[in-house]
Write an enzyme that holds these catalytic residues in place. Structure first.
Site, PDB file in Angstrom:
ATOM      1  N   CYS A 101     -53.686  32.299 -50.561  1.00  0.00           N
ATOM      2  CA  CYS A 101     -54.477  33.342 -51.217  1.00  0.00           C
ATOM      3  C   CYS A 101     -55.054  34.274 -50.168  1.00  0.00           C
ATOM      4  O   CYS A 101     -54.868  34.085 -48.960  1.00  0.00           O
ATOM      5  CB  CYS A 101     -55.595  32.730 -52.063  1.00  0.00           C
ATOM      6  SG  CYS A 101     -56.763  31.751 -51.105  1.00  0.00           S
ATOM      7  N   ASP A 504      -0.133  18.723 -50.523  1.00  0.00           N
ATOM      8  CA  ASP A 504      -0.006  17.470 -49.800  1.00  0.00           C
ATOM      9  C   ASP A 504      -0.764  16.421 -50.628  1.00  0.00           C
ATOM     10  O   ASP A 504      -1.515  16.761 -51.535  1.00  0.00           O
ATOM     11  CB  ASP A 504      -0.613  17.612 -48.407  1.00  0.00           C
ATOM     12  CG  ASP A 504      -0.590  16.310 -47.640  1.00  0.00           C
ATOM     13  OD1 ASP A 504       0.458  15.653 -47.630  1.00  0.00           O
ATOM     14  OD2 ASP A 504      -1.634  15.945 -47.079  1.00  0.00           O
TER      15      ASP A 504
END
Length: 807
Positions: A101, A504
């Site tokens: 703040c 693969d």
């Protein structure tokens, strides 16, 4: 009910001795950290902080207040990065954490300004940044960090990436130019409307002259400020004997402005200040949208790495050090909510990490002790202690940035074609403009200049020049958000033309996390010894199979003269004998049937079989979705594997792949790719390991999956950073959409210019309409490219699949 800490609000333990006295009343505190901070605040005469604050402060860590924690900031090399010389000594900008703040800003400023040696301090509350100046002969930077820590605020040098900062400055300047052009355009159009509707005769000479002078005054900053980049870039191009799209833009704006200004000063002739302002504004809008597209599509990975890290010394003390000074072996503390500063392995702790900046997957992943974390990922939950494995230029992000730079160092074919078309088009446009001016000088000299100007404006090749770059930037960005990194310039175009995907198996369709499921010793061989011998041989291999034998390695038991036969296995010397591990024919010298279904490796001594090993691998979770998605796109799918036929057939049937080949050596895989290419197929090869490098190089486009070897990555045209295999289909779809958008943009640009040129040459297009038409054509191109960023990901066509297959 326990009391709450006066400083941070945490529960106070029963019998806690920590307190602070304010206005004659003792207030409870929860820990020594809060006590130290509270006493520092009150002792500095800043007790009003507690009266003014609107939110409770975070609980401080006691170690933050130790002066030695911040001594790293006194290092000259680090100071050179964030400390700057100032008239009153030195200054720096710091990023402040824990600001909640306005009272926090008040507290920081008053506490620092009270220190001897501080000349000025100011907190930017919205950005959580502190600008502080001090006298270096009195105060060291570490004292400033320690003082901030003493009142509960952690600070670090504010060091955003320089390229990112430059981009932000350019963006702000671009927006300012756009605002000036927008305001100028609106006001000039307002003054032009009465002249168009009523005409100079009805308005009167006085009002017409007033409106013209006001339009001149408002257009001047538009030309000199907003349009300045066009003049600068045109001059640069001409200085290097090149023609770009800024050349006709600068000619049009400059000629129109000078002619209109002369008409106002001389009191005769036509003025088109509204056309100039509109032309500039809409062109800047298209440039701004293009820049945003590039920024969204560009790779911002470099900004994910923090500038500093918390290094743990041998005594466990935390020290803030520059991330650039990290080395392999350093132990780091990664707090929750912070970014991992380098590639590392977790030594303590377990947490979730956000790796979306690399993989495109927004769900956090859980990492535990012994697992790898990637530099740039964000720690979400718990503190981690990690040991650095790769830092700096060896880190994953640095490697990816290098690959990205390689991709953007060259332009794909369509982009090169568009650039060449722009240069040829500009030259032809200038020649056509000269011919139009000459013709109208004989037809109607009073209209020659403005018709020539309309031709110059309406046919400006802005849309053509933006056609490919905006689409490519948007396409790269869309692929990056899906975890696909393009590493070669022509990869997007090549992906768009793929007709067959060849996978693969091990490490690609499967996880590549092989495990030893069964050991069958033969003769007098003991199972444990067989595993140790196999582990010693496989210790020299990077193949996923080698990881299955990792747990069985014995210290000091090493194989010598290890040789790998691609697609067959390994042979080595161990204890004076030659051992072979791999296919049965390779190990025994002739074919031997394995003891059962699955993938079996044979261990032999001098060609005499000694043991069988059965391996298992786990199928990727979304392998079935990936194959189904490719089928839905009409792309053929094929499986090439070096494994046994039974294993490959079972996997192909489980995934719905009709075409497969087993026992395929690297040479056989490459031959198959070449055969497909001879049949007219455009082949994408998806692989992961060293065995796949030849076929990756031979395919039309190669994609290395997540976790591929470094050699495979360097040979690939694209990398799949995401662990999800379904991204392969999404990559093909996105690449196809990108190529379509590039072609659409180029077709639209050519069609527009082909239609607009004769109309303008015939005098049917006034300058204001020419400016509007050219600008809209550019906006159409940019807007079409932006659609790529809004494309939805492919929906999974089938449910996910989890199963273990004999690999």
């Amino acid at each position: 009910m326990s009391a709450s800490c006066y400083h941070c609000g945490s529960p106070v333990p029963a019998g806690a001795p920590w307190t602070i006295t304010l206005e004659g009343e003792p207030q409870p505190l929860c820990c020594p950290g809060c006590e130290a901070v509270a006493h520092a605040i009150v002792g500095s005469g800043l007790a009003h902080y507690y009266r003014y604050r609107t939110e409770l402060a975070p609980r401080p860590e006691e170690s933050r207040a130790r002066a030695q924690t911040w001594q790293a900031f006194d290092h000259p090399e680090l100071q050179a990065r964030f400390v700057h010389a100032a008239d009153n000594g030195a200054s720096a900008t710091l990023a402040i954490e824990n600001i909640t703040c306005a009272a926090c800003a008040w507290l920081i400023e008053h506490h620092l300004n009270a220190l001897e040696g501080i000349t000025e301090s100011a907190v930017n509350l919205s950005e959580h940044r502190l600008r502080v100046s001090w006298d270096p002969s009195i105060l060291a930077p570490s004292n400033i960090f320690a003082e901030l820590a003493a009142i509960g605020y952690q600070a670090l040098p504010f060091e955003p990436d320089q390229a990112h900062q430059r981009e932000k400055r350019e963006d702000r300047l671009r927006v300012r130019r756009l605002i000036v052009a927008a305001v100028g355009m609106m006001q000039v159009v307002m003054f032009s409307i009465p002249l168009y509707i009523a005409g100079p005769d009805e308005l009167g000479a006085g009002f017409s002259a007033l409106f013209h002078w006001l339009s001149l005054a408002l257009t001047t900053p538009v030309v000199l400020f907003s349009a300045w980049p066009f003049f600068r870039q045109a001059a640069h191009a001409l200085a290097h004997r090149r023609l770009n799209m800024d050349v006709p833009v600068a000619l049009a704006i400059g000629a129109a402005y000078l002619a209109s200004a002369y008409a106002v000063v001389a009191g005769r002739g036509d003025v088109y200040f509204d056309s100039i302002a509109m032309f500039t504004f809409f062109l800047l809008v298209s440039r701004h949208l293009e820049a945003r597209t590039r920024r969204r599509g560009g790779n911002a990975l470099g900004s994910h790495l923090p500038a500093s890290a918390l290094r743990l010394d041998a005594d466990g003390i935390e020290r803030v050090v520059p991330a650039s000074l990290l080395e392999p072996g350093d132990r780091l503390l990664v707090q929750p909510g912070t970014t991992v500063p380098a590639d590392a392995v977790i030594e303590q702790g377990e947490s979730s990490l956000d790796e979306s900046m690399l993989t495109g997957e927004f769900l956090p992943v859980t990492r535990r002790v012994g697992e790898r974390v990637i530099g740039g990922s964000q720690n979400m939950e718990n503190a981690l202690v990690v040991r650095v494995t790769h830092a700096g230029k060896q880190a994953t992000i640095a490697h990816i940035l290098d690959l990205t730079d390689r991709a953007f160092a060259h332009r794909p074919r369509l982009a090169r074609l568009a650039e060449a078309m722009v240069q040829r088009f500009v030259l032809r446009l200038l020649l056509v403009t000269l011919a139009v001016a000459t013709a109208w000088a004989f037809i109607d000299p009073s209209r020659a200049f403005w018709i020539t100007l309309s031709v110059l404006v309406v046919t400006c090749p802005c849309a053509l020049a933006l056609a490919a770059p905006t689409a490519l930037a948007a396409g790269h960005g869309a692929l990056g958000r899906r975890g696909v990194l393009i590493t070669r310039a022509d990869a997007i175009e090549a992906l768009a033309g793929v007709t067959r995907v060849v996978f693969d198996k091990t490490g690609t369709l499967t996880r590549g996390e092989m495990r030893l499921a069964d050991t069958r010793p033969m003769g007098s061989m003991d199972a444990a010894r067989a595993r140790q011998i196999a582990a010693a041989i496989e210790a020299h291999s990077e193949h996923p199979i080698a990881r299955a034998f990792g747990p069985f390695r014995r210290a000091g038991f090493k194989a010598q003269a290890v040789v790998r036969e691609p697609g067959q296995g390994l042979h080595a010397t161990l204890e004076g004998a030659t051992w072979r591990l791999g296919r049965a024919r390779f190990a025994a010298g002739h074919e031997i049937a394995p003891p059962g279904p699955g993938q079996w490796l044979l261990l032999s001594q001098e060609y005499t079989p000694r043991a069988w090993f059965r391996l298992e691998d786990t199928l990727r979770d979304d392998a079935l979705e990936a194959v189904a998605a490719l089928d839905a796109l009409g792309v053929g799918v094929e499986l090439l594997s070096g494994d046994e036929p039974e294993t490959v057939k079972a996997l192909a049937e489980a995934l719905g792949i009709d075409t497969w080949q087993a026992r395929a050596t690297p040479e056989a895989k490459l031959a198959r790719i070449q055969a497909l290419q001879a049949e007219g197929e455009r082949v994408l090869m998806v692989g992961d390991g060293i065995n796949d490098v030849p076929v990756l190089a031979g395919a039309d486009v190669a994609l290395a999956v997540n976790g591929a070897t470094d050699l495979a990555q360097t040979r690939a045209d694209a990398l799949l950073l995401s662990p999800r295999l379904v991204r392969v289909g999404e990559a093909l779809e996105t690449a196809g959409a990108t190529r379509r958008v590039m072609r659409q943009n180029m077709a639209w640009s050519v069609a527009y210019n082909g239609l607009a040129l004769p109309l303008a040459a015939l005098g049917l297009v006034p300058p204001w309409l020419a400016a509007l038409g050219m600008s809209l054509s550019s906006l159409v191109v940019v807007g079409n490219a932006l659609r790529l960023g809004r494309r939805r990901r492919m929906a999974p066509p089938v449910s996910s699949l989890r199963q273990t297959v004999n690999a």
